[in-house]
Design a protein around this motif. Structure first.
Motif, PDB file in Angstrom:
ATOM      1  N   ASP A  39       0.528  77.116  71.378  1.00  0.00           N
ATOM      2  CA  ASP A  39      -0.520  78.248  71.244  1.00  0.00           C
ATOM      3  C   ASP A  39      -0.707  79.039  70.097  1.00  0.00           C
ATOM      4  OD1 ASP A  39      -0.153  77.520  74.065  1.00  0.00           O
ATOM      5  OD2 ASP A  39       1.472  79.189  74.404  1.00  0.00           O
ATOM      6  N   ALA A  40       0.459  79.031  69.436  1.00  0.00           N
ATOM      7  CA  ALA A  40       0.112  79.679  68.179  1.00  0.00           C
ATOM      8  C   ALA A  40       1.162  79.240  67.082  1.00  0.00           C
ATOM      9  CB  ALA A  40       0.603  81.377  68.395  1.00  0.00           C
TER      10      ALA A  40
ATOM     11  N   VAL B 221      -1.229  79.770  51.958  1.00  0.00           N
ATOM     12  CA  VAL B 221      -1.809  78.486  51.709  1.00  0.00           C
ATOM     13  C   VAL B 221      -1.510  77.456  52.737  1.00  0.00           C
ATOM     14  CG1 VAL B 221      -1.691  76.806  49.735  1.00  0.00           C
ATOM     15  CG2 VAL B 221      -1.621  78.953  49.284  1.00  0.00           C
ATOM     16  N   MET B 222      -0.211  77.403  53.193  1.00  0.00           N
ATOM     17  CA  MET B 222       0.016  76.578  54.277  1.00  0.00           C
ATOM     18  C   MET B 222      -0.778  76.882  55.428  1.00  0.00           C
ATOM     19  SD  MET B 222       4.239  75.395  54.478  1.00  0.00           S
ATOM     20  CE  MET B 222       4.738  76.773  54.964  1.00  0.00           C
ATOM     21  N   ALA B 223      -0.960  78.291  55.902  1.00  0.00           N
ATOM     22  CA  ALA B 223      -2.130  78.361  56.991  1.00  0.00           C
ATOM     23  C   ALA B 223      -3.251  77.970  56.948  1.00  0.00           C
ATOM     24  CB  ALA B 223      -1.645  80.073  57.091  1.00  0.00           C
ATOM     25  N   LEU B 224      -3.566  78.008  55.581  1.00  0.00           N
ATOM     26  CA  LEU B 224      -5.062  77.577  55.305  1.00  0.00           C
ATOM     27  C   LEU B 224      -5.343  76.076  55.621  1.00  0.00           C
ATOM     28  CD1 LEU B 224      -6.035  80.060  52.542  1.00  0.00           C
ATOM     29  CD2 LEU B 224      -6.979  80.075  55.040  1.00  0.00           C
ATOM     30  N   GLY B 225      -4.090  75.424  55.136  1.00  0.00           N
ATOM     31  CA  GLY B 225      -3.955  73.940  55.429  1.00  0.00           C
ATOM     32  C   GLY B 225      -4.174  73.545  56.745  1.00  0.00           C
ATOM     33  N   CYS B 226      -3.442  74.229  57.598  1.00  0.00           N
ATOM     34  CA  CYS B 226      -3.126  74.190  58.964  1.00  0.00           C
ATOM     35  C   CYS B 226      -4.501  74.464  59.448  1.00  0.00           C
ATOM     36  CB  CYS B 226      -2.032  75.050  59.301  1.00  0.00           C
ATOM     37  SG  CYS B 226      -1.736  75.034  61.334  1.00  0.00           S
ATOM     38  N   LEU B 227      -5.272  75.666  59.246  1.00  0.00           N
ATOM     39  CA  LEU B 227      -6.406  75.926  59.942  1.00  0.00           C
ATOM     40  C   LEU B 227      -7.459  74.899  59.684  1.00  0.00           C
ATOM     41  CD1 LEU B 227      -7.830  78.448  61.336  1.00  0.00           C
ATOM     42  CD2 LEU B 227      -8.381  79.455  58.927  1.00  0.00           C
ATOM     43  N   ASP B 228      -7.756  74.423  58.413  1.00  0.00           N
ATOM     44  CA  ASP B 228      -8.696  73.484  58.043  1.00  0.00           C
ATOM     45  C   ASP B 228      -8.462  72.214  58.889  1.00  0.00           C
ATOM     46  OD1 ASP B 228      -9.977  75.266  56.397  1.00  0.00           O
ATOM     47  OD2 ASP B 228      -9.301  74.505  54.416  1.00  0.00           O
ATOM     48  N   LEU B 229      -7.182  71.774  58.918  1.00  0.00           N
ATOM     49  CA  LEU B 229      -7.054  70.544  59.656  1.00  0.00           C
ATOM     50  C   LEU B 229      -7.306  70.720  60.978  1.00  0.00           C
ATOM     51  CD1 LEU B 229      -5.819  67.544  59.752  1.00  0.00           C
ATOM     52  CD2 LEU B 229      -3.715  68.722  60.718  1.00  0.00           C
ATOM     53  N   ALA B 230      -7.035  71.950  61.557  1.00  0.00           N
ATOM     54  CA  ALA B 230      -7.062  72.149  63.103  1.00  0.00           C
ATOM     55  C   ALA B 230      -8.641  72.222  63.384  1.00  0.00           C
ATOM     56  CB  ALA B 230      -6.618  73.604  63.570  1.00  0.00           C
ATOM     57  N   ARG B 231      -9.470  73.023  62.433  1.00  0.00           N
ATOM     58  CA  ARG B 231     -10.604  73.260  62.839  1.00  0.00           C
ATOM     59  C   ARG B 231     -11.635  71.972  62.514  1.00  0.00           C
ATOM     60  NH1 ARG B 231     -11.583  79.355  61.042  1.00  0.00           N
ATOM     61  NH2 ARG B 231     -11.196  80.431  62.807  1.00  0.00           N
TER      62      ARG B 231
ATOM     63  N   ASP C 154     -10.268  74.664  68.681  1.00  0.00           N
ATOM     64  CA  ASP C 154     -10.647  75.993  68.605  1.00  0.00           C
ATOM     65  C   ASP C 154      -9.714  77.097  68.138  1.00  0.00           C
ATOM     66  OD1 ASP C 154     -11.943  78.307  68.916  1.00  0.00           O
ATOM     67  OD2 ASP C 154     -11.774  78.272  71.185  1.00  0.00           O
ATOM     68  N   VAL C 155      -9.952  77.418  67.028  1.00  0.00           N
ATOM     69  CA  VAL C 155      -9.025  78.536  66.364  1.00  0.00           C
ATOM     70  C   VAL C 155      -9.844  80.060  66.379  1.00  0.00           C
ATOM     71  CG1 VAL C 155      -7.411  79.349  64.487  1.00  0.00           C
ATOM     72  CG2 VAL C 155      -7.661  77.076  65.062  1.00  0.00           C
ATOM     73  N   PRO C 156      -9.467  81.025  67.109  1.00  0.00           N
ATOM     74  CA  PRO C 156      -8.223  81.166  67.606  1.00  0.00           C
ATOM     75  C   PRO C 156      -8.556  80.989  69.189  1.00  0.00           C
ATOM     76  CG  PRO C 156      -9.359  83.168  67.379  1.00  0.00           C
ATOM     77  CD  PRO C 156      -9.943  82.104  66.865  1.00  0.00           C
ATOM     78  N   GLY C 157      -9.215  80.491  69.789  1.00  0.00           N
ATOM     79  CA  GLY C 157      -9.438  80.233  71.271  1.00  0.00           C
ATOM     80  C   GLY C 157      -8.251  79.343  71.670  1.00  0.00           C
ATOM     81  N   THR C 158      -7.938  78.323  71.347  1.00  0.00           N
ATOM     82  CA  THR C 158      -6.983  77.674  72.020  1.00  0.00           C
ATOM     83  C   THR C 158      -5.507  77.812  71.240  1.00  0.00           C
ATOM     84  OG1 THR C 158      -7.553  75.592  71.213  1.00  0.00           O
ATOM     85  CG2 THR C 158      -8.605  76.182  73.216  1.00  0.00           C
TER      86      THR C 158
ATOM     87  N   LEU D 241      -8.133  84.774  57.326  1.00  0.00           N
ATOM     88  CA  LEU D 241      -6.868  84.676  58.066  1.00  0.00           C
ATOM     89  C   LEU D 241      -5.963  85.644  58.552  1.00  0.00           C
ATOM     90  CD1 LEU D 241      -4.820  82.008  58.272  1.00  0.00           C
ATOM     91  CD2 LEU D 241      -3.861  82.823  56.162  1.00  0.00           C
ATOM     92  N   THR D 242      -5.510  85.573  59.642  1.00  0.00           N
ATOM     93  CA  THR D 242      -4.424  86.709  60.075  1.00  0.00           C
ATOM     94  C   THR D 242      -3.382  86.340  59.308  1.00  0.00           C
ATOM     95  OG1 THR D 242      -5.604  86.487  62.175  1.00  0.00           O
ATOM     96  CG2 THR D 242      -3.375  87.487  62.075  1.00  0.00           C
ATOM     97  N   THR D 243      -2.814  87.428  58.641  1.00  0.00           N
ATOM     98  CA  THR D 243      -1.923  87.390  57.688  1.00  0.00           C
ATOM     99  C   THR D 243      -1.038  88.777  57.404  1.00  0.00           C
ATOM    100  OG1 THR D 243      -1.308  86.786  55.392  1.00  0.00           O
ATOM    101  CG2 THR D 243      -3.339  87.732  55.747  1.00  0.00           C
ATOM    102  N   LEU D 244      -0.168  88.684  56.727  1.00  0.00           N
ATOM    103  CA  LEU D 244       0.624  90.186  56.667  1.00  0.00           C
ATOM    104  C   LEU D 244       0.656  90.275  54.863  1.00  0.00           C
ATOM    105  CD1 LEU D 244       3.736  89.744  58.754  1.00  0.00           C
ATOM    106  CD2 LEU D 244       1.956  91.439  58.797  1.00  0.00           C
ATOM    107  N   ARG D 245       0.299  91.480  54.510  1.00  0.00           N
ATOM    108  CA  ARG D 245      -0.007  91.636  53.133  1.00  0.00           C
ATOM    109  C   ARG D 245       1.433  92.387  52.510  1.00  0.00           C
ATOM    110  NH1 ARG D 245      -2.730  92.003  49.115  1.00  0.00           N
ATOM    111  NH2 ARG D 245      -2.663  94.086  47.454  1.00  0.00           N
ATOM    112  N   GLN D 246       1.716  91.999  51.351  1.00  0.00           N
ATOM    113  CA  GLN D 246       2.797  92.687  50.839  1.00  0.00           C
ATOM    114  C   GLN D 246       2.022  93.883  49.852  1.00  0.00           C
ATOM    115  OE1 GLN D 246       6.087  90.398  49.280  1.00  0.00           O
ATOM    116  NE2 GLN D 246       4.713  88.271  49.934  1.00  0.00           N
TER     117      GLN D 246
END
Lengths: 370, 370
Positions: free
Chosen positions: B266-267, B274-284, B290-294, B313-318
């Motif tokens: 689900d999430a 950078v990993m999140a973007l790699g993950c996102l690109d593959l998924a989409r 469907d991100v963030p649909g499914t 990207l949904t992320t946390l800023r330092q």
DNA sequence: TTGTATGCGTTATCAA
DNA sequence: TTGATAACGCATACAA
């Protein structure tokens, strides 16, 4: 003094003496010096010095005793004192403009690594704008660096001051016309030409050129290369806008191009990747323009994100690794030759990264093979 | 000597003498020293020294004469010689791991700026892996830096060596448990918890966690925070994979998650952006998820590209700016207090950047207002 | 305010 | 191979 019935073993005696020394150093608020080590090891101070100089002539026994004493006292030679007499600080000043930008970090990391391999460390000078370089030159002189690698445009006077002071200088990725100064660069003019050539060959006619900021020499050369080539090819004059090398500029630039043309150009040559990505995102996600179907977009630098699926930008790569290597080599060679090194300009060719945001004609060589 | 009928004007005489001095310095292959300036200005060497020390007592006339002579000779005090006696080099060692990575450059740029404002320059030490830090400690001792800011995990022994040598140390973004050492950090554990909390509240049940490399303390804390929180909430155990903080890892990680679950989670909480973007690109773009649909995807750091339209990207800023400021302040304070500064840990909260790649529940406060 | 004398910690020269 | 001694370029205590 602690009294023991049996005499202390030699090791223990040594340990006690070492501890006394360390205590004395702390008490007298001094640093541990080669003299302390000499006293503890029972040799002269110069013997200690020689032990830390690779290739000096020391007997194995002396060496062993000195090293043991040094280790016990945590002794390390003082580089400041050494540099005073050797005239070598083993530091290299590196001056950069926007370290937070995507392209500089790679250069910095490579430079740092290459210099470290040659026994030099980077003293970093960051600056917001290229014209602030003047303010840090004074610091560079002070710190007695062995040389400087400067990724900023220098005035004639500034270059002359380096010469006057006999300080080895390598200019990084700036083309200083009319001055004979060591430099390492990627041929930005040629990069601009190359992009224009390939895009034109694919049938694009109306170009938009989104140049980098006015102050940037790199931006100016890329723009000039592209413009000159388009002119040569007899294409309609490109529409010219400028940006700040940042993402927002890319979107703003595209809007301006469309406004001035009344429609999207066939191709947009952007001053760097970040602007290209700003342009690309606006085109695809806001304006619904088909890229590269109806419009091509290309940038420069091949920064990391351009390789990502969702970007996959057509761009030109600067061979940063080789450039850093060349810069380190040039500088080392100048330092070692004491100024007899002749000025040299090492220019590297940019390398096209096709990506998927531009229609490109196959190369001449490829068509022959077909 | 050139012979003139009329006596040279005073200025010209001075210029001639200056030129002679410069020539002599070059001839004798020396550097220009305060002694040369003193001779030319007709004062003592100590007077020259005082002129370059802010707040020293010098008469205006002496000052003027010295400064004129100094300017004529291009004299600048030698920082190495000065540091020998003042015990201040005005250099700070900064140690970083992957300067080419997207998140470090911002930290480095901020640190360099903040330190420069306090009259300190950065001596840069880059290292490929955190365990190489040991090799560069020796260099750090040599260069007589006034302090060090280290963005790497240090062993107890290493921290103790800093103490033993009385070298001010600030650990940057590493949580050294059990050691009282000055540190500045962003609460990575809390960041992990925060993301888990917000995603769980939005109804996600099956989580995938794509942690950073095993050697990374930051990665471990983010993972632990997320895992602990999910456990607390009584959700099904998350599937855990690891990556190398790079783009390719993100795609690989997602494939592994899907393989192990039989379907997309689900999430996905990724160890960094950078990993999140790699993950996102593959998924989409490859898997057509469907991100963030499914599936929701989130990362950490809020590096620049996450703000771009095509990433968003949904992320946390330092809060890097504040962290750099804190680090510079801590270090300066230690340096100035000569070791009487008490160890302090300054922890900053991460800040959620909602983006558009994850479904998030509104905050409690927001739901009350509704 | 100014000058004299000394020391910071090392390397380099030279004689032993 | 070793040790005594003299630089390196500056800041500082102290006396004037």
């Amino acid at each position: 003094m602690r009294k023991t019935k049996t005499p202390l073993p030699a090791d223990s005696v040594a340990a006690t003496r070492t501890a006394e020394y360390k205590a004395a150093v702390v008490r007298e608020n001094r640093r541990v010096t080669s003299y302390d080590v000499a006293l503890l090891a029972g040799v002269s101070q110069s013997a200690v010095s020689r032990c830390f100089k690779p290739g000096a002539s020391v007997s194995p026994t002396t060496y062993a005793r000195v090293m043991k004493a040094a280790a016990g006292l945590d002794y390390i030679p003082n580089a400041a004192a050494r540099s005073l007499i050797t005239r070598r600080s083993n530091m290299v000043a590196v001056v950069m403009c926007h370290v937070a930008n995507l392209y500089y970090p790679e250069a910095l990391a490579e430079l740092s690594q290459q210099l470290a391999r040659r026994g030099k460390r980077v003293l970093l000078f960051t600056v917001q704008h290229e014209d602030e370089v003047e303010h840090i030159l004074g610091d560079i002189w002070q710190y007695q660096v062995d040389g400087a690698i400067i990724a900023a445009t220098l005035s004639d006077e500034q270059v002359q001051e380096f010469e006057r002071r006999g300080l080895p200088l390598v200019v990084f990725n700036r083309n200083l016309r009319g001055r004979t100064v060591n430099s390492v660069l990627c041929d930005q003019y040629e990069a601009g030409r190359m992009l224009a050539t390939r895009l034109a060959a694919a049938g694009h006619r109306q170009f938009g050129i989104m140049a980098g900021p006015d102050g940037s020499a790199v931006a100016a050369e890329r723009r000039a290369g592209a413009c000159d080539r388009l002119l040569e090819l007899g294409l309609p004059p490109p529409v010219l806008v400028t940006g700040q090398f940042d993402y927002a500029s890319g979107a703003r630039g595209l809007r301006e191009l469309i406004e001035r043309l009344g429609h999207p150009p066939d191709a947009v040559i952007c001053g760097n990747d970040v602007m290209a990505l700003g342009c690309l995102d606006l085109a695809r996600h806001e304006l619904g323009i088909d890229v590269p179907g109806t419009m091509s977009v290309a940038g420069f630098d091949a920064v990391e994100p351009t390789g990502w699926l969702s970007c996959n930008l057509t761009t030109l790569r600067q061979p940063m690794h080789n450039m850093a290597l060349a810069a380190a080599d040039l500088l080392t060679s100048m330092i070692e030759s004491h100024g007899s090194h002749l000025a040299e300009k090492r220019t590297f060719a940019p390398q096209l990264v096709p990506g998927a945001t531009a229609r490109l004609a196959p190369l001449a060589g490829a068509s022959l093979a077909a």
